[in-house]
Design a protein around this motif. Structure first.
Motif, PDB file in Angstrom:
ATOM      1  N   LEU A 169       2.958  -3.204   8.577  1.00 57.15           N
ATOM      2  CA  LEU A 169       2.250  -1.928   8.642  1.00 57.15           C
ATOM      3  C   LEU A 169       1.224  -1.827   7.521  1.00 57.15           C
ATOM      4  CD1 LEU A 169       5.308   0.342   9.390  1.00 57.15           C
ATOM      5  CD2 LEU A 169       3.418  -0.120  10.950  1.00 57.15           C
ATOM      6  N   GLN A 170       1.581  -2.326   6.338  1.00 57.12           N
ATOM      7  CA  GLN A 170       0.641  -2.276   5.214  1.00 57.12           C
ATOM      8  C   GLN A 170      -0.557  -3.173   5.475  1.00 57.12           C
ATOM      9  OE1 GLN A 170       3.780  -3.124   2.278  1.00 57.12           O
ATOM     10  NE2 GLN A 170       3.145  -1.281   1.186  1.00 57.12           N
ATOM     11  N   LEU A 216      -7.089   0.736  15.032  1.00 59.64           N
ATOM     12  CA  LEU A 216      -6.520  -0.206  15.986  1.00 59.64           C
ATOM     13  C   LEU A 216      -5.789   0.561  17.077  1.00 59.64           C
ATOM     14  CD1 LEU A 216      -5.142  -2.615  13.246  1.00 59.64           C
ATOM     15  CD2 LEU A 216      -7.098  -3.069  14.724  1.00 59.64           C
ATOM     16  N   GLU A 248      -7.424  -1.576   8.850  1.00 62.62           N
ATOM     17  CA  GLU A 248      -8.128  -0.369   9.317  1.00 62.62           C
ATOM     18  C   GLU A 248      -9.075   0.162   8.247  1.00 62.62           C
ATOM     19  OE1 GLU A 248      -5.502   1.638  12.833  1.00 62.62           O
ATOM     20  OE2 GLU A 248      -5.451   2.632  10.888  1.00 62.62           O
ATOM     21  N   LEU A 288      -1.797  -3.950   8.470  1.00 59.51           N
ATOM     22  CA  LEU A 288      -2.645  -3.302   9.474  1.00 59.51           C
ATOM     23  C   LEU A 288      -3.386  -2.106   8.880  1.00 59.51           C
ATOM     24  CD1 LEU A 288      -0.311  -3.536  12.601  1.00 59.51           C
ATOM     25  CD2 LEU A 288      -2.262  -4.967  12.030  1.00 59.51           C
ATOM     26  N   ALA A 289      -2.725  -1.385   7.976  1.00 56.62           N
ATOM     27  CA  ALA A 289      -3.397  -0.271   7.302  1.00 56.62           C
ATOM     28  C   ALA A 289      -4.590  -0.793   6.510  1.00 56.62           C
ATOM     29  CB  ALA A 289      -2.423   0.453   6.365  1.00 56.62           C
TER      30      ALA A 289
END
Lengths: 540, 104
Positions: B42-43, B56, B49, B45-46
């Motif tokens: 998650l980090q 996304l 972004e 993908l953050a």
């Protein structure tokens, strides 16, 4: 004044009477919103549809839909139709869902629109979405034998809540309406304010802690629940600002991610040095404490620009947290409330409100709840929220409930002011050949290393049947050689007190197994080590 | 352009997850190969972004387990937004022509 709630369904019913036009549920990513009266209408429709299926009273219905406004619609409607809800986190996978269906005798499962794999696997269990139920249920005021007043009693079974507890085999905990309502009353009595809150929901509603504290409690007093969607930390901070969030429930790993995201933004804006990001939470708190008052105020204002002015409280459950983040949050004006509970308690036992809760404590017993310390330091709880028992397991029930006291399986102590401190899991206590009792949590701090992304101590069965503590490590980089790991282990071991020198180290190249709330599954991991004959260094 | 995106994602993963990504191939699974856990994922993908200023798609997040797939998603989103801004620009030109009777 809070009306007298007799069943969990009353939370939705009275909400519609008292605050019909207030938004009750909202989704961040364009998933729409429901006012209290819209929520109640949809609950009635879906409950009608469920009744039309002719299931026997108290039949179990699985609920695997993802966290979204429809989840609560499904939850309330199952109860409103005199059925028992079995909430399952959507992350556990189809085979486990099938196992739960078999164990509980469920014939119906309410799924999310994307959960097509489940439909295939569950075979004889009918799968239906909330949307499909609402269509089948017709307008909310449908009369003729399908009227809304069911004779639900407060002591009836409402929820079968799954817990992994301290054993590998999950158990279904029987929770009645009265259990949940007494938890809600106790929580509201303990909190000073009755101001409606806007709560960001990040944890699975299938977990009783999130369901009771994060969703039902705000709704009882006319607040709002905002579903976070994907847990990308950047999106979460934006959501906190954009939706006027006042409170969120988290677990330690998620809190860590959120705090680091806040810091990363400060680094990007040149307010805090990049080196900060490399530190631990304690290191960061110490660095911030060394800043001048003006600098700290600058940081506070910068963080507030990012997250807005409304956010004031974080609720922490699932596992304990060390020092560091609470101080960082306090600098920004966010209080960290801690608590302790277990599914079997419905789930709340203690609450520790910032800033009065002593560090390391999980707070004091909630109103109406009594705690005492029993044999071997076990925490015993007497509460109206305590479960009726484990579904289909009289033996386990008898072991857990004795004379009205719930045996938590945790070791703890109470100070003179009634603050509870949790010292570890009784079942994770290891009794060595020397007759020593050791807990993983007292040994683990001695084996922290920059080489290890994760590590934990697990009980391994020694050749003589006694417990042997074994260290399981996960290296930061898969390419790190075994020799390097061995050397690091040897150094750490030599530096540890003799009592905590562990003989066996095992390398694992995948993350440590954890429950969905982030708790380590030490016992499960320890059991996989039984079959290694003579591991000096083994790979699992 | 696309290789540049991949390179930046690779660097980001190394930084966020504190991992050695020098040997990482475009289609190596981050979870299997590097042991990235869900929170690190998650980090990452953050970070993607924020760095590329994209959002996304929610229903594709679960598939983003390789550098290649993440880069593809970013590339697609940035190309799409470039198309939008170019067509707005084009419409702006057309509108100008109508009003003034002259091409810019």
């Amino acid at each position: 004044m809070t009306p007298h709630l007799s069943t969990i369904v009353d939370v939705a019913r009275f909400g519609a009477e008292r605050f019909p036009d207030r938004v009750a549920l909202e989704a961040t990513s364009g998933g729409g919103s429901l006012t209290y009266s819209q929520l109640w209408d949809r609950v009635q429709q879906a409950a009608n549809a469920l009744r039309l299926r002719g299931l026997d009273r108290s039949s179990r219905v699985l609920l695997t839909a993802p966290a979204a406004p429809d989840w609560l619609v499904a939850f309330f409607s199952i109860l409103h139709a005199d059925l028992v809800v079995v909430p399952i986190p959507d992350a556990i996978g189809p085979p486990l869902v099938a196992a739960v269906a078999a164990h509980t005798g469920a014939r119906l499962c309410i799924v999310g629109p994307q959960q097509t794999a489940l439909r295939r696997v569950l075979g004889s269990v009918t799968c239906v979405t909330v949307g499909e139920l609402s269509e089948a249920g017709g307008p909310g005021n449908q009369a003729g034998g399908l009227g809304e007043q069911s004779a639900l009693r407060t002591d009836e079974l409402a929820i079968l809540a799954f817990t992994s507890g301290s054993t590998a085999r999950p158990r279904a905990v029987e929770i009645s309406h009265a259990n949940v309502l007494s938890n809600l009353r106790a929580l509201l009595a303990a909190r000073q304010s009755r101001e409606p809150e806007t709560v960001l929901s990040m944890l699975p509603p299938a977990h009783l802690y999130e369901l009771v504290v994060g969703q039902l409690a705000p709704l009882v007093i006319g607040g709002r629940v905002v579903y976070a969607g994907a847990l990308l930390p950047n999106r979460l901070l934006n959501a906190i600002r954009d939706h006027g969030i006042t409170r969120a429930l988290t677990v330690p790993a998620l809190l860590d991610a959120l705090c680091r995201e806040m810091l990363a933004a400060l680094v990007d804006r040149g307010i805090v040095r990049p080196a900060c990001l490399e530190s631990s939470a304690v290191g960061i708190a110490m660095k911030l404490a060394q800043h001048s008052t003006e600098e700290r105020e600058r940081i506070r204002r910068a963080v507030r620009m990012q997250i807005g002015e409304t956010f004031r409280a974080v609720g922490l459950g699932g596992a304990s947290i060390g020092p560091g983040w609470p101080d960082v949050l306090a600098l920004v004006g966010i209080g960290l409330d801690v608590g302790y509970g277990l599914t079997e308690a419905g789930p709340l036992v203690t609450l520790g409100l910032a800033p009065d809760c002593p560090p390391g404590s999980v707070g004091r017993a909630l109103p109406g709840i009594t705690i005492r310390i029993g044999q071997r330091g076990e925490v015993l709880v007497r509460s109206e929220g305590t479960m009726r028992g484990y579904w289909g397991d009289l033996g386990a029930t008898a072991a857990a409930l004795e004379d009205g006291w719930l045996h938590t399986g945790d070791r703890g102590m109470l100070d003179a002011a009634g603050h509870l401190y949790i010292l570890g899991r009784l079942k994770e206590a290891m009794v060595t050949a020397a007759g020593d009792t050791l807990h993983p949590e007292e040994i683990e701090p001695y084996y922290s290393s920059r080489c290890f992304a994760e590590h934990c101590i697990v009980p391994m069965r020694g050749p003589d049947g006694n417990d042997l503590p074994a260290l399981v490590i996960v290296p930061y980089a898969a390419e790190t050689s075994d020799d390097e790991i061995e050397r690091e282990f040897a150094e750490l071991r030599a530096a540890a007190p003799p009592r905590y020198r562990v003989a066996t180290m095992v390398r694992r190249n995948a993350p440590l197994p954890r429950t969905l709330l982030g708790k380590l599954k030490r016992r499960e991991l320890g059991q996989t080590l039984e079959f290694n004959r003579d591991p000096r260094l083994a790979v699992i | 352009m696309r290789t540049n995106i991949e390179a930046r994602i690779r660097e980001l993963i190394g930084r966020v997850a504190k991992l050695d990504v020098s040997q990482l191939q475009s289609d190596d699974d981050l979870v299997e190969r590097l042991g990235v856990d869900s929170l690190q994922g998650l980090q990452i993908l953050a970070g993607v972004e924020k760095q590329f200023d994209v959002r996304l798609p929610d229903d594709e997040l679960i598939k983003m387990r390789t550098i290649g797939r993440i880069a593809d998603a970013v590339h697609k989103l940035r190309s799409a937004s470039k198309d939008v801004s170019q067509s707005v620009h084009h419409e702006g030109h057309e509108a100008h022509e109508e009003i003034t009777g002259r091409a810019l």
